[in-house]
Design a protein around this motif. Structure first.
Motif, PDB file in Angstrom:
ATOM      1  N   PRO A   1      32.296  34.524  50.026  1.00  0.00           N
ATOM      2  CA  PRO A   1      31.326  34.492  48.872  1.00  0.00           C
ATOM      3  C   PRO A   1      31.181  34.450  47.707  1.00  0.00           C
ATOM      4  CG  PRO A   1      31.553  36.800  48.848  1.00  0.00           C
ATOM      5  CD  PRO A   1      32.599  35.875  50.450  1.00  0.00           C
ATOM      6  N   ILE A   2      30.399  33.191  46.993  1.00  0.00           N
ATOM      7  CA  ILE A   2      30.401  32.856  45.752  1.00  0.00           C
ATOM      8  C   ILE A   2      31.460  34.148  44.964  1.00  0.00           C
ATOM      9  CG2 ILE A   2      29.344  31.723  43.442  1.00  0.00           C
ATOM     10  CD1 ILE A   2      27.693  30.438  46.322  1.00  0.00           C
ATOM     11  N   PHE A   3      29.761  35.400  44.847  1.00  0.00           N
ATOM     12  CA  PHE A   3      30.910  35.838  44.022  1.00  0.00           C
ATOM     13  C   PHE A   3      31.334  37.177  45.265  1.00  0.00           C
ATOM     14  CE2 PHE A   3      29.507  40.569  41.950  1.00  0.00           C
ATOM     15  CZ  PHE A   3      31.080  40.106  40.736  1.00  0.00           C
ATOM     16  N   ASP A   4      32.606  38.046  44.597  1.00  0.00           N
ATOM     17  CA  ASP A   4      32.764  38.860  45.010  1.00  0.00           C
ATOM     18  C   ASP A   4      33.471  39.844  44.146  1.00  0.00           C
ATOM     19  OD1 ASP A   4      34.041  41.029  46.399  1.00  0.00           O
ATOM     20  OD2 ASP A   4      35.279  39.568  47.707  1.00  0.00           O
ATOM     21  N   PRO A   5      32.970  40.646  44.103  1.00  0.00           N
ATOM     22  CA  PRO A   5      33.357  41.837  42.401  1.00  0.00           C
ATOM     23  C   PRO A   5      34.789  42.768  43.006  1.00  0.00           C
ATOM     24  CG  PRO A   5      31.186  43.092  43.644  1.00  0.00           C
ATOM     25  CD  PRO A   5      31.676  41.635  44.653  1.00  0.00           C
TER      26      PRO A   5
ATOM     27  N   ASN B   1      44.721  32.475  40.210  1.00  0.00           N
ATOM     28  CA  ASN B   1      44.997  31.624  41.795  1.00  0.00           C
ATOM     29  C   ASN B   1      44.014  31.381  43.044  1.00  0.00           C
ATOM     30  OD1 ASN B   1      47.361  29.966  41.010  1.00  0.00           O
ATOM     31  ND2 ASN B   1      48.729  32.254  40.653  1.00  0.00           N
ATOM     32  N   PHE B   2      42.538  31.871  42.884  1.00  0.00           N
ATOM     33  CA  PHE B   2      41.845  31.680  43.779  1.00  0.00           C
ATOM     34  C   PHE B   2      40.994  30.943  44.001  1.00  0.00           C
ATOM     35  CE2 PHE B   2      38.400  33.016  46.263  1.00  0.00           C
ATOM     36  CZ  PHE B   2      38.697  32.707  47.705  1.00  0.00           C
TER      37      PHE B   2
ATOM     38  N   LEU C   1      43.580  43.081  37.009  1.00  0.00           N
ATOM     39  CA  LEU C   1      43.879  44.463  36.688  1.00  0.00           C
ATOM     40  C   LEU C   1      43.386  46.206  37.375  1.00  0.00           C
ATOM     41  CD1 LEU C   1      45.289  44.008  33.215  1.00  0.00           C
ATOM     42  CD2 LEU C   1      46.958  44.008  35.196  1.00  0.00           C
ATOM     43  N   TRP C   2      41.882  46.012  36.989  1.00  0.00           N
ATOM     44  CA  TRP C   2      41.229  46.693  37.344  1.00  0.00           C
ATOM     45  C   TRP C   2      41.202  46.836  39.029  1.00  0.00           C
ATOM     46  CZ3 TRP C   2      38.541  50.548  34.207  1.00  0.00           C
ATOM     47  CH2 TRP C   2      38.538  50.047  33.056  1.00  0.00           C
ATOM     48  N   LEU C   3      41.932  45.862  39.945  1.00  0.00           N
ATOM     49  CA  LEU C   3      41.469  46.258  41.689  1.00  0.00           C
ATOM     50  C   LEU C   3      42.162  47.281  42.025  1.00  0.00           C
ATOM     51  CD1 LEU C   3      40.378  42.369  41.431  1.00  0.00           C
ATOM     52  CD2 LEU C   3      38.689  44.477  41.712  1.00  0.00           C
TER      53      LEU C   3
END
Length: 104
Positions: A51-55, A61-62, A102-104
């Motif tokens: 999808p266009i946005f994925d939180p 590098n994506f 870093l939050w992921l």
């Protein structure tokens, strides 16, 4: 925690460039802030993703304009006086997105 992450991310994208413009380019801070904000157009590469946005996706590098190769080009812009502000904005954008990873 998600609220803190979003506040930090968007603060670094919008507020921090304004502070940099005001502190370091005081005589032209509005113009510099606008240029720094325009560097966020590199996010147009998000339109290529599904999808266009994925939180929960790290942009680094994506997306094509968020790669280490692109970052190398952005860093080179810092050495050219007429392109320095654009380089600063692009590097700040990548650093902000990297911090977000870093939050992921």
């Amino acid at each position: 925690m998600e609220l803190l992450r979003n506040c930090l991310h968007y603060g670094l994208h919008f507020v921090f460039p304004g502070l940099i413009a005001f502190w370091f380019f005081r005589s032209q801070w509005r113009r510099v802030w606008l240029l720094l904000l325009l560097t966020m157009l590199i996010d147009l590469d998000h339109l290529l993703a599904t999808p266009i946005f994925d939180p929960n996706r790290c942009s680094i590098n994506f997306h094509p304009l968020h790669t280490y190769v692109a970052l190398t080009f952005y860093l080179l812009l810092l050495f050219f006086k007429k392109l320095r502000v654009i380089g600063i904005g692009l590097v700040l954008h990548i650093v902000t997105d990297a911090l977000d990873c870093l939050w992921l």
